[in-house]
Motif scaffolding. Structure first.
Motif, PDB file in Angstrom:
ATOM      1  N   GLU A 236     -45.251 -16.995  -7.825  1.00  0.00           N
ATOM      2  CA  GLU A 236     -46.509 -17.723  -7.627  1.00  0.00           C
ATOM      3  C   GLU A 236     -47.292 -17.169  -6.435  1.00  0.00           C
ATOM      4  O   GLU A 236     -48.482 -16.834  -6.557  1.00  0.00           O
ATOM      5  N   VAL A 237     -46.612 -17.031  -5.310  1.00  0.00           N
ATOM      6  CA  VAL A 237     -47.302 -16.582  -4.096  1.00  0.00           C
ATOM      7  C   VAL A 237     -47.796 -15.141  -4.245  1.00  0.00           C
ATOM      8  O   VAL A 237     -48.938 -14.830  -3.896  1.00  0.00           O
ATOM      9  N   LEU A 238     -46.938 -14.285  -4.782  1.00  0.00           N
ATOM     10  CA  LEU A 238     -47.326 -12.872  -4.856  1.00  0.00           C
ATOM     11  C   LEU A 238     -48.439 -12.630  -5.883  1.00  0.00           C
ATOM     12  O   LEU A 238     -49.397 -11.899  -5.609  1.00  0.00           O
TER      13      LEU A 238
ATOM     14  N   THR B 237     -47.758  -4.763 -21.528  1.00  0.00           N
ATOM     15  CA  THR B 237     -48.958  -3.954 -21.260  1.00  0.00           C
ATOM     16  C   THR B 237     -49.792  -4.511 -20.102  1.00  0.00           C
ATOM     17  O   THR B 237     -50.300  -3.753 -19.289  1.00  0.00           O
ATOM     18  N   ASP B 238     -49.887  -5.814 -20.015  1.00  0.00           N
ATOM     19  CA  ASP B 238     -50.675  -6.409 -18.925  1.00  0.00           C
ATOM     20  C   ASP B 238     -49.950  -6.213 -17.598  1.00  0.00           C
ATOM     21  O   ASP B 238     -48.835  -6.685 -17.407  1.00  0.00           O
ATOM     22  N   PRO B 239     -50.599  -5.527 -16.647  1.00  0.00           N
ATOM     23  CA  PRO B 239     -49.923  -5.241 -15.378  1.00  0.00           C
ATOM     24  C   PRO B 239     -49.521  -6.495 -14.596  1.00  0.00           C
ATOM     25  O   PRO B 239     -48.527  -6.477 -13.882  1.00  0.00           O
ATOM     26  N   ILE B 240     -50.309  -7.546 -14.717  1.00  0.00           N
ATOM     27  CA  ILE B 240     -49.937  -8.777 -14.004  1.00  0.00           C
ATOM     28  C   ILE B 240     -48.646  -9.347 -14.599  1.00  0.00           C
ATOM     29  O   ILE B 240     -47.753  -9.812 -13.875  1.00  0.00           O
ATOM     30  N   GLU B 241     -48.546  -9.239 -15.906  1.00  0.00           N
ATOM     31  CA  GLU B 241     -47.313  -9.694 -16.555  1.00  0.00           C
ATOM     32  C   GLU B 241     -46.139  -8.782 -16.192  1.00  0.00           C
ATOM     33  O   GLU B 241     -44.995  -9.231 -16.087  1.00  0.00           O
TER      34      GLU B 241
ATOM     35  N   LEU C 207     -45.803  -7.303 -13.293  1.00  0.00           N
ATOM     36  CA  LEU C 207     -45.383  -7.689 -11.943  1.00  0.00           C
ATOM     37  C   LEU C 207     -44.522  -8.948 -12.003  1.00  0.00           C
ATOM     38  O   LEU C 207     -43.479  -9.048 -11.346  1.00  0.00           O
ATOM     39  N   ARG C 208     -44.962  -9.879 -12.829  1.00  0.00           N
ATOM     40  CA  ARG C 208     -44.187 -11.106 -13.048  1.00  0.00           C
ATOM     41  C   ARG C 208     -42.775 -10.752 -13.523  1.00  0.00           C
ATOM     42  O   ARG C 208     -41.779 -11.283 -13.023  1.00  0.00           O
TER      43      ARG C 208
END
Lengths: 201, 201
Positions: free
Chosen positions: A191-193, A82-86, A88-89
């Motif tokens: 990490e960078v993105l 659900t978490d968009p950052i996760e 993307l990861r």
DNA sequence: CAATATTGAATGAATAGTCATTCATTTTAA
DNA sequence: TTAAAATGAATGACTATTCATTCAATATTG
């Protein structure tokens, strides 16, 4: 009558596609002869034309069918997050997993995609856009949740992410030496993105 | 004897290179006929062979000579900057300036470079590596000064930076519509990459 | 159950073009 | 006048695609 062998998914179609991927990866689209693919697939030259209209369409089919599988699998894996950052990861993680799983395919897509997008007439490559839009979808979602700055344009970010991942793909598939492991590439890229895009807490 | 016209940098050489850039950009290397370039350059087909050994070498020369100019100009502009983060910022800025200045060249380099790197025998593309190494040089310098995390590998970061910029180049040169301005692309790219790489204060 | 006919997938030699490169000839200019 | 530069038609190699033919598998028939 028992089930005949021929009722299963036609072997030759798949056989020719695999041979094409392998051969395009080794020699590139323009330097690959239909006869090279035929030899690799253990069929006659003419047989290829029973399954694919011509050489261009062979490349297009290869993209379409492969992207379909990739998109489906990515969407499946992302749907449970659900978490968009996760997300993307996870997207980055899956990207490198796929590359590792099918090096030849990764090479063909990475090296031939630009050419094809530009030069194969009539071919708009919807599937590739769909793949990119998975990324912009994540970014938009993250922006809505205040996790990514609103002024960054998802249409630009998706390209940057893809460009960075694709370039790393390229060094991995083209380097005979494995100077960098997939895992290290994946780790640094993530990490960078993420640092670059997500608002720091 | 006065300086003869021919003593200045040979006109035809440049004329043919420009025509090749324009034609490769429009049709791609493999779809470009020598006769297309000849027509664009207003010379006979055979004349091209007085200046370039063959079609492959024409592409190689185009890369070499263009990269030489680009590298020289980038190095010049960076030499007056000491802070490596500011150098990276400047590098991105210059990258987009160059693209804007010569769209055809940007397109050829972006679209044909991968193919060429892979398929032109004997061609190791030293100049392109030199360009990439400007980036890794900046990163190493930044790491020495504690501005970038030590565990990020400069060889990976340089590729991510190049990949991201190159992909943005591509959307700009290929899009007939200018959906995104060079300035916006440059701005977003700078923000994401600097944020991604530099240690936050 | 044979014997025969039909089918259509597969073959690969032949076709039909394409195009990079050469070189005999012409043009330029010193 | 002559050496260098330029020309562009001709050459020769290469290859995508076609299609007449083969043949193994299945269907039909008596």
């Amino acid at each position: 009558m028992k089930n005949t062998v021929n009722h299963e998914k036609n072997d030759k179609h798949e056989q020719i596609l695999r041979a094409a991927i392998k051969t395009f990866a080794r020699k590139g689209f323009y330097n690959t002869r239909i006869s090279d693919i035929a030899k690799e697939a253990n069929v006659a030259d003419g047989t290829i034309y029973l399954y694919f209209k011509n050489k261009d369409i062979l490349l297009v089919s290869l993209f379409e069918e492969s992207m379909n599988q990739i998109i489906q699998m990515v969407n499946e894996r992302l749907s449970s997050i659900t978490d968009p950052i996760e997300q993307l990861r996870a997207f980055i993680k899956i990207h490198f997993e796929l590359i590792k799983k099918d090096k030849f395919l990764a090479e063909v897509i990475s090296v031939e995609l630009r050419q094809s997008n530009k030069f194969i007439k009539e071919y708009k490559n919807i599937k590739f856009k769909e793949y990119l839009n998975i990324i912009s979808g994540i970014i938009r979602d993250a922006q809505a949740k205040g996790l990514v700055a609103k002024h960054l344009m998802p249409g630009i970010i998706k390209r940057m992410v893809f460009g960075a991942l694709d370039e790393l793909t390229l060094i991995w598939v083209l380097a005979g030496d494995s100077k960098y492991s997939i895992e290290k590439l994946s780790k640094d890229a993530t990490e960078v993105l993420i640092n670059g895009i997500a608002i720091k807490k």
